[in-house]
Design a protein around this motif. Sequence first.
Motif, PDB file in Angstrom:
ATOM      1  N   ILE A  58     -22.789  71.819  83.114  1.00 51.48           N
ATOM      2  CA  ILE A  58     -22.696  71.871  81.652  1.00 51.48           C
ATOM      3  C   ILE A  58     -21.228  71.800  81.219  1.00 51.48           C
ATOM      4  CG2 ILE A  58     -23.063  73.347  79.639  1.00 51.48           C
ATOM      5  CD1 ILE A  58     -25.637  74.325  81.005  1.00 51.48           C
ATOM      6  N   LEU A  59     -20.374  72.543  81.901  1.00 53.05           N
ATOM      7  CA  LEU A  59     -18.947  72.523  81.570  1.00 53.05           C
ATOM      8  C   LEU A  59     -18.354  71.131  81.801  1.00 53.05           C
ATOM      9  CD1 LEU A  59     -16.477  74.120  80.690  1.00 53.05           C
ATOM     10  CD2 LEU A  59     -16.112  74.732  83.077  1.00 53.05           C
ATOM     11  N   ASP A  60     -18.749  70.462  82.882  1.00 59.43           N
ATOM     12  CA  ASP A  60     -18.276  69.097  83.146  1.00 59.43           C
ATOM     13  C   ASP A  60     -18.720  68.134  82.044  1.00 59.43           C
ATOM     14  OD1 ASP A  60     -16.980  69.850  85.452  1.00 59.43           O
ATOM     15  OD2 ASP A  60     -18.645  69.261  86.783  1.00 59.43           O
ATOM     16  N   GLU A  61     -19.974  68.281  81.578  1.00 57.32           N
ATOM     17  CA  GLU A  61     -20.465  67.416  80.505  1.00 57.32           C
ATOM     18  C   GLU A  61     -19.684  67.655  79.216  1.00 57.32           C
ATOM     19  OE1 GLU A  61     -24.642  68.002  80.034  1.00 57.32           O
ATOM     20  OE2 GLU A  61     -25.134  67.079  81.957  1.00 57.32           O
ATOM     21  N   ILE A  62     -19.403  68.901  78.898  1.00 62.62           N
ATOM     22  CA  ILE A  62     -18.642  69.225  77.691  1.00 62.62           C
ATOM     23  C   ILE A  62     -17.241  68.636  77.791  1.00 62.62           C
ATOM     24  CG2 ILE A  62     -17.576  71.101  76.375  1.00 62.62           C
ATOM     25  CD1 ILE A  62     -20.050  72.800  77.067  1.00 62.62           C
ATOM     26  N   ALA A  84     -13.326  64.483  76.321  1.00 62.51           N
ATOM     27  CA  ALA A  84     -12.379  63.465  76.770  1.00 62.51           C
ATOM     28  C   ALA A  84     -12.691  62.097  76.158  1.00 62.51           C
ATOM     29  CB  ALA A  84     -12.396  63.358  78.291  1.00 62.51           C
ATOM     30  N   GLU A  85     -13.978  61.821  75.876  1.00 65.78           N
ATOM     31  CA  GLU A  85     -14.381  60.530  75.314  1.00 65.78           C
ATOM     32  C   GLU A  85     -14.270  60.494  73.792  1.00 65.78           C
ATOM     33  OE1 GLU A  85     -18.333  59.908  76.643  1.00 65.78           O
ATOM     34  OE2 GLU A  85     -17.744  59.467  78.690  1.00 65.78           O
ATOM     35  N   ASP A  86     -14.072  61.629  73.156  1.00 66.76           N
ATOM     36  CA  ASP A  86     -14.041  61.685  71.694  1.00 66.76           C
ATOM     37  C   ASP A  86     -12.702  61.162  71.182  1.00 66.76           C
ATOM     38  OD1 ASP A  86     -14.386  62.169  69.053  1.00 66.76           O
ATOM     39  OD2 ASP A  86     -14.833  64.307  69.253  1.00 66.76           O
ATOM     40  N   THR A  87     -12.699  59.911  70.705  1.00 70.65           N
ATOM     41  CA  THR A  87     -11.459  59.284  70.268  1.00 70.65           C
ATOM     42  C   THR A  87     -10.917  59.909  68.986  1.00 70.65           C
ATOM     43  OG1 THR A  87     -12.726  57.577  69.129  1.00 70.65           O
ATOM     44  CG2 THR A  87     -11.975  57.080  71.365  1.00 70.65           C
ATOM     45  N   SER A  88     -11.810  60.356  68.092  1.00 65.51           N
ATOM     46  CA  SER A  88     -11.312  60.965  66.854  1.00 65.51           C
ATOM     47  C   SER A  88     -10.594  62.280  67.145  1.00 65.51           C
ATOM     48  CB  SER A  88     -12.450  61.180  65.857  1.00 65.51           C
ATOM     49  OG  SER A  88     -13.406  62.066  66.382  1.00 65.51           O
ATOM     50  N   LEU A  89     -11.085  63.047  68.104  1.00 69.11           N
ATOM     51  CA  LEU A  89     -10.414  64.285  68.493  1.00 69.11           C
ATOM     52  C   LEU A  89      -9.076  63.973  69.158  1.00 69.11           C
ATOM     53  CD1 LEU A  89     -10.415  67.375  68.780  1.00 69.11           C
ATOM     54  CD2 LEU A  89     -11.611  67.066  70.956  1.00 69.11           C
ATOM     55  N   ALA A  90      -9.062  62.960  70.018  1.00 67.84           N
ATOM     56  CA  ALA A  90      -7.815  62.580  70.682  1.00 67.84           C
ATOM     57  C   ALA A  90      -6.778  62.131  69.663  1.00 67.84           C
ATOM     58  CB  ALA A  90      -8.075  61.465  71.698  1.00 67.84           C
ATOM     59  N   ARG A  91      -7.230  61.365  68.656  1.00 65.28           N
ATOM     60  CA  ARG A  91      -6.326  60.926  67.604  1.00 65.28           C
ATOM     61  C   ARG A  91      -5.803  62.114  66.817  1.00 65.28           C
ATOM     62  NH1 ARG A  91      -9.550  57.572  64.182  1.00 65.28           N
ATOM     63  NH2 ARG A  91     -10.504  57.159  66.155  1.00 65.28           N
ATOM     64  N   PRO A 117      -5.857  57.534  73.507  1.00 66.55           N
ATOM     65  CA  PRO A 117      -7.302  57.423  73.663  1.00 66.55           C
ATOM     66  C   PRO A 117      -7.671  57.192  75.122  1.00 66.55           C
ATOM     67  CG  PRO A 117      -6.413  55.453  72.650  1.00 66.55           C
ATOM     68  CD  PRO A 117      -5.293  56.430  72.753  1.00 66.55           C
ATOM     69  N   PRO A 118      -8.891  57.578  75.516  1.00 64.39           N
ATOM     70  CA  PRO A 118      -9.299  57.363  76.898  1.00 64.39           C
ATOM     71  C   PRO A 118      -9.470  55.875  77.173  1.00 64.39           C
ATOM     72  CG  PRO A 118     -11.158  58.114  75.585  1.00 64.39           C
ATOM     73  CD  PRO A 118      -9.943  58.197  74.722  1.00 64.39           C
ATOM     74  N   PRO A 119      -9.363  55.465  78.433  1.00 64.41           N
ATOM     75  CA  PRO A 119      -9.532  54.052  78.751  1.00 64.41           C
ATOM     76  C   PRO A 119     -10.955  53.609  78.439  1.00 64.41           C
ATOM     77  CG  PRO A 119      -9.432  55.356  80.752  1.00 64.41           C
ATOM     78  CD  PRO A 119      -9.109  56.274  79.620  1.00 64.41           C
ATOM     79  N   ALA A 120     -11.081  52.352  78.011  1.00 67.47           N
ATOM     80  CA  ALA A 120     -12.405  51.834  77.673  1.00 67.47           C
ATOM     81  C   ALA A 120     -13.227  51.686  78.938  1.00 67.47           C
ATOM     82  CB  ALA A 120     -12.268  50.488  76.964  1.00 67.47           C
ATOM     83  N   GLY A 121     -14.415  52.167  78.889  1.00 62.40           N
ATOM     84  CA  GLY A 121     -15.324  52.086  80.020  1.00 62.40           C
ATOM     85  C   GLY A 121     -16.730  51.874  79.508  1.00 62.40           C
ATOM     86  N   PRO A 122     -17.696  51.858  80.395  1.00 62.04           N
ATOM     87  CA  PRO A 122     -19.071  51.670  79.934  1.00 62.04           C
ATOM     88  C   PRO A 122     -19.508  52.864  79.089  1.00 62.04           C
ATOM     89  CG  PRO A 122     -19.032  52.227  82.256  1.00 62.04           C
ATOM     90  CD  PRO A 122     -17.610  52.030  81.826  1.00 62.04           C
ATOM     91  N   ARG A 123     -20.132  52.573  77.983  1.00 59.23           N
ATOM     92  CA  ARG A 123     -20.600  53.641  77.097  1.00 59.23           C
ATOM     93  C   ARG A 123     -21.958  54.136  77.567  1.00 59.23           C
ATOM     94  NH1 ARG A 123     -18.627  54.570  71.871  1.00 59.23           N
ATOM     95  NH2 ARG A 123     -16.778  53.357  71.510  1.00 59.23           N
ATOM     96  N   ARG A 124     -22.088  55.436  77.497  1.00 56.42           N
ATOM     97  CA  ARG A 124     -23.395  56.015  77.807  1.00 56.42           C
ATOM     98  C   ARG A 124     -24.189  56.067  76.519  1.00 56.42           C
ATOM     99  NH1 ARG A 124     -22.094  61.592  79.851  1.00 56.42           N
ATOM    100  NH2 ARG A 124     -20.546  61.338  78.246  1.00 56.42           N
ATOM    101  N   ARG A 125     -25.399  55.594  76.553  1.00 58.62           N
ATOM    102  CA  ARG A 125     -26.243  55.649  75.369  1.00 58.62           C
ATOM    103  C   ARG A 125     -27.072  56.920  75.392  1.00 58.62           C
ATOM    104  NH1 ARG A 125     -28.184  49.678  73.787  1.00 58.62           N
ATOM    105  NH2 ARG A 125     -26.175  48.710  74.022  1.00 58.62           N
ATOM    106  N   HIS A 126     -27.499  57.310  74.225  1.00 59.73           N
ATOM    107  CA  HIS A 126     -28.382  58.460  74.054  1.00 59.73           C
ATOM    108  C   HIS A 126     -27.766  59.761  74.547  1.00 59.73           C
ATOM    109  CE1 HIS A 126     -31.314  55.520  72.970  1.00 59.73           C
ATOM    110  NE2 HIS A 126     -31.316  54.985  74.166  1.00 59.73           N
ATOM    111  N   ARG A 127     -26.476  59.911  74.331  1.00 59.47           N
ATOM    112  CA  ARG A 127     -25.814  61.174  74.652  1.00 59.47           C
ATOM    113  C   ARG A 127     -25.539  61.903  73.358  1.00 59.47           C
ATOM    114  NH1 ARG A 127     -25.338  64.408  77.924  1.00 59.47           N
ATOM    115  NH2 ARG A 127     -23.177  64.878  77.655  1.00 59.47           N
ATOM    116  N   LEU A 128     -25.686  63.184  73.386  1.00 60.93           N
ATOM    117  CA  LEU A 128     -25.342  63.962  72.208  1.00 60.93           C
ATOM    118  C   LEU A 128     -23.836  63.990  72.035  1.00 60.93           C
ATOM    119  CD1 LEU A 128     -27.630  67.096  72.125  1.00 60.93           C
ATOM    120  CD2 LEU A 128     -27.498  65.256  70.489  1.00 60.93           C
ATOM    121  N   ARG A 129     -23.396  63.817  70.845  1.00 65.72           N
ATOM    122  CA  ARG A 129     -21.983  63.915  70.520  1.00 65.72           C
ATOM    123  C   ARG A 129     -21.762  65.224  69.784  1.00 65.72           C
ATOM    124  NH1 ARG A 129     -19.680  60.400  73.773  1.00 65.72           N
ATOM    125  NH2 ARG A 129     -20.563  58.364  73.563  1.00 65.72           N
ATOM    126  N   PRO A 130     -20.538  65.684  69.698  1.00 66.97           N
ATOM    127  CA  PRO A 130     -20.284  66.924  68.963  1.00 66.97           C
ATOM    128  C   PRO A 130     -20.753  66.812  67.519  1.00 66.97           C
ATOM    129  CG  PRO A 130     -18.343  66.249  70.180  1.00 66.97           C
ATOM    130  CD  PRO A 130     -19.343  65.151  70.310  1.00 66.97           C
TER     131      PRO A 130
END
Length: 127
Positions: free
Chosen positions: A13-17, A22-29, A35-48
Motif C-alpha cells: 500500500i505504501l509503495d502504491e501511494i 511520484a506520477e502526479d505531475t500537478s503535485l510535482a509542479r 516531472p517524472p519521465p513519460a512512461g506507459p500509463r496505467r488505466r483504471h487507477r485511483l488518483r488522489p
Amino acid sequence: MDGSRLSPRERRILDEIEQDLAEDTSLARLLGAPPPPAGPRRRHRLRPSWHRPSRRASRSAAVAAVLGPVALVLFVVAVVTGTPGLAWAFIAVWVLTLVFLTRLLLRWSRRHLTGDERPRPDQGEIR
C-alpha cells in the motif's frame, strides 16, 4: 522500534501511494520538482481525490459564464433595435464565448481521454 516493521500488505500500500505521488505531475509542479519521465500509463487507477482544476480552467469557465448571457442580451437588443453596431458587438462577444468554451472542452477532453481523471472520494476503486 524493533517491533514496528511493516507487513507485506502495508508495504505494498505504501509503495502504491508513493508511486501515485511520484506520477502526479500537478503535485510535482506545485512542489517545483521536475516531472517524472513519460512512461506507459496505467488505466483504471485511483488518483488522489484532492485534485482541483487549474486556476486557468476555472477562470475560463467564469469568463464563458459571463460572456454567454452578455452575448444573449446583445443579440436581443440588436434584433429589437436593428442597430448594426450592436450586431457587430454581439458577433465579437459570441466569438470570444466560443473561444473560451472551446478551450474548456479541449482541456476537459485532454484530461478525460488520457485517463488522468481523478474520481471523487465516494467513488469506489475501479479495477
